[in-house]
Scaffold this motif. Structure first.
Motif, mmCIF file in Angstrom:
data_model
loop_
_atom_site.group_PDB
_atom_site.id
_atom_site.type_symbol
_atom_site.label_atom_id
_atom_site.label_comp_id
_atom_site.label_asym_id
_atom_site.label_seq_id
_atom_site.Cartn_x
_atom_site.Cartn_y
_atom_site.Cartn_z
ATOM 1 N N ARG A 110 37.542 44.193 53.060
ATOM 2 C CA ARG A 110 36.251 44.579 52.453
ATOM 3 C C ARG A 110 36.400 45.664 51.389
ATOM 4 O O ARG A 110 35.508 45.854 50.560
ATOM 5 C CB ARG A 110 35.238 45.022 53.512
ATOM 6 C CG ARG A 110 35.684 46.127 54.413
ATOM 7 C CD ARG A 110 34.605 47.100 54.837
ATOM 8 N NE ARG A 110 35.242 48.369 55.155
ATOM 9 C CZ ARG A 110 35.408 49.343 54.301
ATOM 10 N NH1 ARG A 110 34.941 49.256 53.068
ATOM 11 N NH2 ARG A 110 36.047 50.449 54.642
ATOM 12 N N GLU A 111 37.539 46.367 51.384
ATOM 13 C CA GLU A 111 37.726 47.436 50.380
ATOM 14 C C GLU A 111 37.660 46.881 48.953
ATOM 15 O O GLU A 111 37.343 47.594 48.013
ATOM 16 C CB GLU A 111 39.077 48.130 50.579
ATOM 17 C CG GLU A 111 39.226 48.928 51.873
ATOM 18 C CD GLU A 111 39.810 48.121 53.024
ATOM 19 O OE1 GLU A 111 39.646 46.876 53.035
ATOM 20 O OE2 GLU A 111 40.420 48.722 53.926
ATOM 21 N N TRP A 112 38.010 45.582 48.799
ATOM 22 C CA TRP A 112 38.014 44.990 47.454
ATOM 23 C C TRP A 112 36.641 44.478 47.023
ATOM 24 O O TRP A 112 36.414 44.226 45.839
ATOM 25 C CB TRP A 112 38.955 43.776 47.424
ATOM 26 C CG TRP A 112 40.405 44.029 47.666
ATOM 27 C CD1 TRP A 112 41.121 43.619 48.751
ATOM 28 C CD2 TRP A 112 41.345 44.685 46.796
ATOM 29 N NE1 TRP A 112 42.445 43.988 48.619
ATOM 30 C CE2 TRP A 112 42.605 44.644 47.422
ATOM 31 C CE3 TRP A 112 41.225 45.306 45.551
ATOM 32 C CZ2 TRP A 112 43.743 45.203 46.855
ATOM 33 C CZ3 TRP A 112 42.358 45.860 44.975
ATOM 34 C CH2 TRP A 112 43.590 45.809 45.626
ATOM 35 N N ALA A 113 35.761 44.277 47.993
ATOM 36 C CA ALA A 113 34.588 43.436 47.747
ATOM 37 C C ALA A 113 33.624 43.981 46.694
ATOM 38 O O ALA A 113 33.320 45.172 46.671
ATOM 39 C CB ALA A 113 33.837 43.208 49.058
ATOM 40 N N TRP A 114 33.152 43.070 45.867
ATOM 41 C CA TRP A 114 32.131 43.323 44.843
ATOM 42 C C TRP A 114 32.566 44.380 43.830
ATOM 43 O O TRP A 114 31.787 45.233 43.414
ATOM 44 C CB TRP A 114 30.786 43.700 45.482
ATOM 45 C CG TRP A 114 30.399 42.721 46.532
ATOM 46 C CD1 TRP A 114 30.177 42.982 47.845
ATOM 47 C CD2 TRP A 114 30.222 41.308 46.374
ATOM 48 N NE1 TRP A 114 29.888 41.820 48.523
ATOM 49 C CE2 TRP A 114 29.908 40.779 47.632
ATOM 50 C CE3 TRP A 114 30.310 40.428 45.285
ATOM 51 C CZ2 TRP A 114 29.687 39.426 47.848
ATOM 52 C CZ3 TRP A 114 30.089 39.080 45.509
ATOM 53 C CH2 TRP A 114 29.776 38.599 46.763
ATOM 54 N N LYS A 115 33.840 44.291 43.466
ATOM 55 C CA LYS A 115 34.351 45.155 42.402
ATOM 56 C C LYS A 115 34.982 44.264 41.343
ATOM 57 O O LYS A 115 35.654 43.292 41.680
ATOM 58 C CB LYS A 115 35.387 46.131 42.965
ATOM 59 C CG LYS A 115 34.795 47.056 44.019
ATOM 60 C CD LYS A 115 35.818 47.938 44.671
ATOM 61 C CE LYS A 115 35.145 48.762 45.767
ATOM 62 N NZ LYS A 115 36.099 49.624 46.483
ATOM 63 N N PRO A 116 34.771 44.594 40.070
ATOM 64 C CA PRO A 116 35.347 43.757 39.021
ATOM 65 C C PRO A 116 36.835 44.029 38.838
ATOM 66 O O PRO A 116 37.296 45.145 39.091
ATOM 67 C CB PRO A 116 34.571 44.179 37.773
ATOM 68 C CG PRO A 116 34.154 45.578 38.056
ATOM 69 C CD PRO A 116 33.972 45.702 39.541
#
Ligand SMILES: Cc1cc2nc3c(=O)[nH]c(=O)nc-3n(C[C@H](O)[C@H](O)[C@H](O)COP(=O)(O)O)c2cc1C
Length: 359
Positions: A110-116
């Motif tokens: 989840r640390e990556w989620a919704w980041k460009p």
């Protein structure tokens, strides 16, 4: 947690072999983009993947569980969690992304989620574009959002006498990438916030609540001016603090009060603030956006505020004497008007806090 104004963009140099071209590409990128990053309210944070010393994935639990046993994973998790977007500076190895990058991606969930994520790739004939295509299909699984803008450097075009020497068009492409990265990161901020620990589901589909802080002052100022305009009309007065408070005044009370905001897709739909004074819980600034009245949102926010009153004797609040809509809501929720009104045109109301079950 509040919405951040300044973005943190991690620039990750993915190649790790001695004498690699990657660090020179990363340094050029940071140098080129620093002035525009500052203008766009973003900080570029350079990081060499090799400096993380991540072994091949050695965590027992799946990354999606969020359970990280090893210190190297926890450190990597913190770095990615704090970032609002990424630039991967990546070579092409055998028509794909380097194994180091795949490994670093696999470590977390989840640390990556919704980041460009934007790619600056380099290689021979294909300028690293096959590595980017490979990485794109992987990153979307993690809810990273890959950008359309890329910087693709053909090594023969971007080196002179063995030194990295990109052309002005490469710098232009990099500027375009940063611009897109920042815009997409800001647009995705509500999705990041909703998934963040501390955000709880609200009463309307897709809505969520979180505590408001001083950085939320612009949205709070707009909401309260819009909501208290009706109060001004109903009570025939402009002497209402919520209509006059400056941004700085709002920032200041947001630091002192416990304020809950109800959000959906980055829009502040409603709010309420509470503060303990002796044995009383003071409740105020209960506001619901005008287009969402009649859906039970005000009642929901009021109950939510009352939950802060555990251990208090009573909950107190006030409203305009001619604010019939508010008075109806408060009376239905068990509030009764206090006899000694301190100000003309204002009604103070109170309700006893029920004892906890068995108390
Ligand atoms: C293991 C390996 C595989 C490579 N495969 C490709 C490839 O598929 N396509 C390409 O254009 N260049 C390929 N190259 C050449 C690289 O593009 C070139 O060596 C580049 O400098 C590698 O980046 P680095 O120096 O940051 O490691 C490969 C190089 C290595 C070391």
């Amino acid at each position: 947690m509040t919405t951040k104004c300044r973005l943190r963009i991690l620039v990750l140099v993915c190649s790790t072999r001695p004498g690699a071209l990657g660090p020179a590409v990363g340094a050029w990128l940071a140098r080129t983009l620093s002035p525009s990053a500052d203008t766009l309210d973003a900080d570029l944070v350079p990081l060499a993947l090799g400096d993380l010393h991540l072994p091949f994935l050695d965590e027992e639990e799946e990354p999606a569980s969020g359970v990280h046993h090893h210190e190297h994973t926890r450190r990597w998790s913190r770095i990615v969690d704090e970032a609002d977007g990424f630039v991967f500076v990546t070579p092409e190895y055998n028509y794909g992304m380097p194994a180091t990058l795949k490994n670093a991606l696999d470590y977390l969930g989840r640390e990556w989620a919704w980041k460009p994520v934007g790619f600056v790739s380099y290689g021979h004939t294909s300028a690293g574009t096959r590595a980017v295509q490979h990485a794109k299909q992987v990153v979307t699984t993690l809810r990273l959002v890959p950008l359309g803008s890329t910087v693709a450097l053909r090594i023969a075009d971007a080196t002179r006498e063995g030194r990295f020497a990109p052309a002005p068009r490469h710098a232009e492409a990099a500027e375009g990438l940063l611009d897109e990265l920042v815009r997409v990161s800001r647009a995705l901020a509500p999705l990041r916030e909703r998934g963040h620990a501390g955000a709880e589901a609200g009463p309307l589909p897709g809505s969520y609540t979180r505590r408001l802080g001083p950085d939320d002052a612009p949205e709070v100022t707009v909401l309260q001016r819009c909501c208290w305009m009706e109060e001004a009309l109903a009570n025939d007065t402009l002497a209402i603090p919520a209509l006059h408070e400056s941004l700085e005044e709002v920032r200041s009370w947001l630091a002192d009060w416990h304020t809950t905001g109800l959000w959906r897709d980055g829009r502040l739909l409603g709010m309420v603030r509470t503060r303990r004074v002796g044995a009383d819980l003071h409740v105020g600034r209960l506001a619901v956006a005008p287009d969402l009245r009649g859906l039970g949102v005000g009642r929901w926010l009021l109950r939510r505020a009352e939950a802060d009153g555990e251990g208090c004797r009573r909950v107190v609040l006030s409203t305009g004497a001619a604010s019939h809509r508010n008075l109806t809501l408060y009376r239905k929720q068990g509030y009764v008007a206090l006899p000694d009104a301190p100000e003309d045109g204002v009604v103070d109301l109170a309700k006893a806090v029920p004892c906890p079950a068995g108390g």
